[in-house]
Design a protein around this motif. Structure first.
Motif, PDB file in Angstrom:
ATOM      1  N   LEU A 276       0.816  -1.200   0.000  1.00 23.20           N
ATOM      2  CA  LEU A 276       0.000   0.000   0.000  1.00 23.20           C
ATOM      3  C   LEU A 276       0.857   1.260   0.000  1.00 23.20           C
ATOM      4  O   LEU A 276       0.506   2.266  -0.637  1.00 23.20           O
ATOM      5  CB  LEU A 276      -0.938   0.002   1.210  1.00 23.20           C
ATOM      6  N   ASP A 277       1.983   1.240   0.722  1.00 30.41           N
ATOM      7  CA  ASP A 277       2.873   2.403   0.723  1.00 30.41           C
ATOM      8  C   ASP A 277       3.400   2.694  -0.673  1.00 30.41           C
ATOM      9  O   ASP A 277       3.418   3.846  -1.123  1.00 30.41           O
ATOM     10  CB  ASP A 277       4.036   2.162   1.692  1.00 30.41           C
ATOM     11  N   SER A 278       3.813   1.628  -1.368  1.00 28.68           N
ATOM     12  CA  SER A 278       4.318   1.814  -2.733  1.00 28.68           C
ATOM     13  C   SER A 278       3.218   2.278  -3.676  1.00 28.68           C
ATOM     14  O   SER A 278       3.437   3.155  -4.531  1.00 28.68           O
ATOM     15  CB  SER A 278       4.933   0.499  -3.237  1.00 28.68           C
ATOM     16  N   ILE A 279       2.018   1.700  -3.525  1.00 28.82           N
ATOM     17  CA  ILE A 279       0.911   2.071  -4.403  1.00 28.82           C
ATOM     18  C   ILE A 279       0.527   3.539  -4.195  1.00 28.82           C
ATOM     19  O   ILE A 279       0.321   4.292  -5.156  1.00 28.82           O
ATOM     20  CB  ILE A 279      -0.296   1.139  -4.146  1.00 28.82           C
ATOM     21  N   ARG A 280       0.427   3.948  -2.944  1.00 28.76           N
ATOM     22  CA  ARG A 280       0.057   5.336  -2.655  1.00 28.76           C
ATOM     23  C   ARG A 280       1.128   6.312  -3.128  1.00 28.76           C
ATOM     24  O   ARG A 280       0.809   7.391  -3.651  1.00 28.76           O
ATOM     25  CB  ARG A 280      -0.196   5.491  -1.164  1.00 28.76           C
ATOM     26  N   GLU A 281       2.391   5.939  -2.942  1.00 31.21           N
ATOM     27  CA  GLU A 281       3.468   6.809  -3.397  1.00 31.21           C
ATOM     28  C   GLU A 281       3.435   6.948  -4.914  1.00 31.21           C
ATOM     29  O   GLU A 281       3.595   8.050  -5.456  1.00 31.21           O
ATOM     30  CB  GLU A 281       4.815   6.253  -2.935  1.00 31.21           C
ATOM     31  N   PHE A 282       3.219   5.835  -5.615  1.00 29.70           N
ATOM     32  CA  PHE A 282       3.150   5.885  -7.075  1.00 29.70           C
ATOM     33  C   PHE A 282       1.932   6.683  -7.532  1.00 29.70           C
ATOM     34  O   PHE A 282       2.024   7.499  -8.467  1.00 29.70           O
ATOM     35  CB  PHE A 282       3.088   4.461  -7.637  1.00 29.70           C
ATOM     36  N   ASN A 283       0.774   6.483  -6.886  1.00 22.68           N
ATOM     37  CA  ASN A 283      -0.434   7.229  -7.254  1.00 22.68           C
ATOM     38  C   ASN A 283      -0.251   8.726  -7.023  1.00 22.68           C
ATOM     39  O   ASN A 283      -0.696   9.556  -7.830  1.00 22.68           O
ATOM     40  CB  ASN A 283      -1.628   6.719  -6.448  1.00 22.68           C
ATOM     41  N   ASP A 284       0.414   9.082  -5.919  1.00 22.17           N
ATOM     42  CA  ASP A 284       0.663  10.502  -5.644  1.00 22.17           C
ATOM     43  C   ASP A 284       1.586  11.110  -6.699  1.00 22.17           C
ATOM     44  O   ASP A 284       1.375  12.252  -7.141  1.00 22.17           O
ATOM     45  CB  ASP A 284       1.274  10.673  -4.252  1.00 22.17           C
ATOM     46  N   SER A 285       2.605  10.352  -7.091  1.00 19.62           N
ATOM     47  CA  SER A 285       3.523  10.869  -8.117  1.00 19.62           C
ATOM     48  C   SER A 285       2.819  11.066  -9.446  1.00 19.62           C
ATOM     49  O   SER A 285       3.048  12.065 -10.151  1.00 19.62           O
ATOM     50  CB  SER A 285       4.712   9.918  -8.275  1.00 19.62           C
ATOM     51  N   VAL A 286       1.914  10.119  -9.789  1.00 20.16           N
ATOM     52  CA  VAL A 286       1.150  10.274 -11.037  1.00 20.16           C
ATOM     53  C   VAL A 286       0.226  11.482 -10.953  1.00 20.16           C
ATOM     54  O   VAL A 286       0.096  12.268 -11.904  1.00 20.16           O
ATOM     55  CB  VAL A 286       0.338   8.984 -11.320  1.00 20.16           C
ATOM     56  N   GLY A 287      -0.419  11.667  -9.790  1.00 18.44           N
ATOM     57  CA  GLY A 287      -1.299  12.810  -9.629  1.00 18.44           C
ATOM     58  C   GLY A 287      -0.558  14.133  -9.716  1.00 18.44           C
ATOM     59  O   GLY A 287      -1.019  15.084 -10.369  1.00 18.44           O
TER      60      GLY A 287
END
Length: 635
Positions: A276-287
């Protein structure tokens, strides 16, 4: 200190046998329901018995955590229902043992079952899911002529995309066929169109034979050394019958892991938290990247415009000069190019935004699925305990064993939980509800119900006393109960016939006077009914005297007297005056028009019924006084 007693062992044995039987039944029902989703993958594929055995094994392991709560609910309900029906629960309470003390051994078993359920979801379930999905993908690739869908492109054949408009499964014929072959990549693609055709597997199961009828073949004839933008010659062929051999290993082979391991259902709790940490970090970077690109979005110089038109476009994009004044200076051809280029740029921007929005949605959906799966591991285990504290108290309250009432109640409770949980999951998955609200909806609704049932069972409440609810419903709807007086087998003292006869004569006179004074066939004033206090004490007094007389005459040995007593109606002494005896309830009922109209019409009905009952009492009194006179003469 907790010590195992004989009562704990006795109840645990009864519960254990029922739990095993209920678990097998629930597991079978869930597997059959789950099987209907994948029945197309099993029929006509020529799968061996070991493959089918693996399919059912993995499916059963995945469904075990769902079968635990339902089995606990059903077995606990039947266990305490049997104890209550056989009066064993009454004996337990008479010995000074409370319901919670009688349930303590089963509470321990239920908590242990919840822990086992969590272990299955944490360790065994993810492995079973990976194996099941891997097996399912491989099964779908077996015999693709059965798997090919209608109306969409099928990419299950290597280097080939196949489109079928319609299938005739009885004849094995495909209609409206479109094939894209890409043996040499997209530059050397071949397009094949056919009116109909048939696809078959060769005997060695290494190739697919396509027999096509009435079609055309388009294919590029690309030569080496030609640039990407060079003109590529192509050939066109029209055929009435064409056979094509495609490489395809249709034997059963286990599919690769691929994206299965990234699914949230294939992970344990620790891995979900880590990912989840990796997914959220990646989603934030995309946003953040999408936000920066949106801020930097500017019009670029269109390649089709040159000279003055390019200068106009550049000035409009970079300065505040009005577009209309500059646009009107251009020629008709330049205006057309400017509008066309602007529309193309706008459409490209919109498409880019739609793509980014769709990608962001799926990234956020992946994050939500991971959070939902983590919560589900706890809620599904907790539901075992909740269902026990619903089933055991309900069994102690209704005191009905067997497979009748318990099965009905269990199915109703489970359906309510399933609807709430499934609705919450779907709404959370599409981001209409928050994940926590959606996944905890079923648990939040059933937990207070479990607490309420447990409290009522400990207090020996009659919350499920059907006779009480039947009596309330009969009073609400104005339904009367029939009088039932039986001849006494042993009579110590005969009735006082002479006093009872005189009393009946007096009751008849009082009844006649009451009917003349109160005018029961007239409609009452609604203001008096709902907003003024008062009650009809006269009819209550007459009814009390009548019931006292009936009670004394019920000890008669004469069958005709008993028969006449059973003809007396049971009088409702208050329903003809006002809906309720409490003044504030009448006021509230009268102010709310729908209920006021209902109870007013109900009161009118009771007034008509009371009028008929009093007439019947006068007639029956005359007959009974005559019979009493005959009995006194025989003495």
């Amino acid at each position: 200190m907790f010590r195992i007693k004989k009562l704990d062992i006795f109840i645990a044995k009864q519960f254990g046998l029922l739990f095993l039987a209920a678990f097998v039944i629930c597991q079978f029902v869930l597997m059959m329901q789950f099987l209907w989703r994948y029945v197309d993958e099993l029929i006509g594929k020529g799968l061996s018995m070991d493959v089918l055995a693996q399919f059912f094994w993995y499916m059963g392991i995945m469904l075990m955590p769902q079968a635990f709560p339902l089995a606990i609910l059903l077995s606990s309900l039947i266990t305490f229902g049997n104890l209550g029906e056989s009066s064993e629960l009454t004996a337990i309470k008479a010995a000074g043992i409370s319901l919670m003390q009688a349930m303590r051994s089963l509470i321990v078993i239920t908590v242990a079952t919840a822990c086992v359920s969590f272990y299955f979801q944490e360790v065994i379930g993810p492995r079973a899911f990976i194996s099941f999905q891997q097996l399912l993908i491989s099964m779908k690739q077996t015999n693709p002529e059965v798997e090919i869908p209608e109306g969409i492109f099928y990419a299950g054949i290597p280097n080939c995309n196949l489109y079928v408009q319609k299938k005739d499964m009885d004849r094995g014929v495909l209609y409206g066929i479109m094939i894209y072959r890409m043996n040499g990549g997209y530059e050397d693609a071949a397009v094949i169109l056919a009116d109909s055709g048939r696809i078959q597997t060769t005997a060695e199961k290494k190739h697919l034979l396509l027999t096509l009828w009435s079609g055309e073949w388009f294919e590029n004839m690309r030569q080496s050394g030609m640039g990407i933008n060079a003109n590529v010659p192509y050939r066109r062929e029209t055929f009435s019958t064409k056979k094509i051999l495609l490489d395809f290993d249709s034997g059963f082979n286990m599919a690769e892991m691929g994206e299965i391991s990234t699914d949230a259902r294939s992970k344990g709790l620790s891995r979900i938290v880590h990912d989840l940490d990796s997914i959220r970090e990646f989603n934030d970077s995309v946003g953040h990247q999408n936000y920066r690109e949106a801020q930097q979005l500017t019009f670029s110089r269109p390649p089709l415009l040159k000279g003055d038109s390019a200068r106009v476009y550049k000035e409009v994009a970079g300065k505040s000069e009005l577009f209309d004044s500059l646009y009107q200076k251009q020629s008709a051809e330049q205006k057309q190019r400017i509008v066309t280029q602007a529309m193309n740029d706008l459409q490209m921007t919109l498409n880019n935004m739609d793509y980014k929005a769709e990608w962001s949605y799926w990234l956020n959906r992946d994050e939500r699925m991971h959070v939902m799966e983590a919560i589900n591991k706890f809620t599904l285990s907790l539901s075992c305990i909740i269902f026990f504290f619903i089933g055991a108290p309900l069994g102690a309250i209704i005191r009905k064993g067997g497979l009748g009432v318990p099965v009905i109640i269990s199915v109703i409770v489970f359906i309510v939980f399933y609807i709430l949980d499934n609705t919450g999951m779907r709404m959370a998955r599409i981001d209409e509800w928050t994940v926590w609200f959606g996944k905890l909806l079923g648990t939040a609704v059933l937990t207070p119900i479990a607490v309420f049932f447990t409290y009522k069972a400990n207090k020996d409440s009659t919350v499920f006393n059907m006779d009480l609810y039947r009596s309330i419903a009969m009073r609400m709807l104005g339904l009367r109960t029939k009088r039932s007086i039986m001849s006494k087998e042993v009579v110590i003292e005969d009735p006082h016939y002479e006093e009872d006869g005189n009393r009946l004569t007096a009751i008849s006179q009082q009844t006649a006077n009451y009917m003349e004074q109160h005018k029961l066939l007239r409609w009452p004033n609604p203001i008096v009914v709902f907003f003024r206090p008062g009650d009809d004490q006269e009819i209550a007094r007459i009814n009390d005297e009548l019931e006292t007389t009936i009670e004394d005459l019920s000890y008669s040995r004469d069958k005709r007297v008993i028969a006449l007593l059973n003809r007396y109606p049971v009088i409702a002494t208050h329903a003809h005056t006002r809906p309720f005896q409490r003044k504030w309830l009448n006021v509230v009922t009268g102010l709310f028009l729908p209920t006021g109209i209902f109870f007013y019409c109900r009161m009118i009905r009771f007034r008509f019924r009371l009028y008929k009952d009093l007439q019947h009492i006068l007639t029956n009194n005359r007959k009974l006084v005559t019979r009493i006179g005959e009995l006194l003469e025989k003495r």
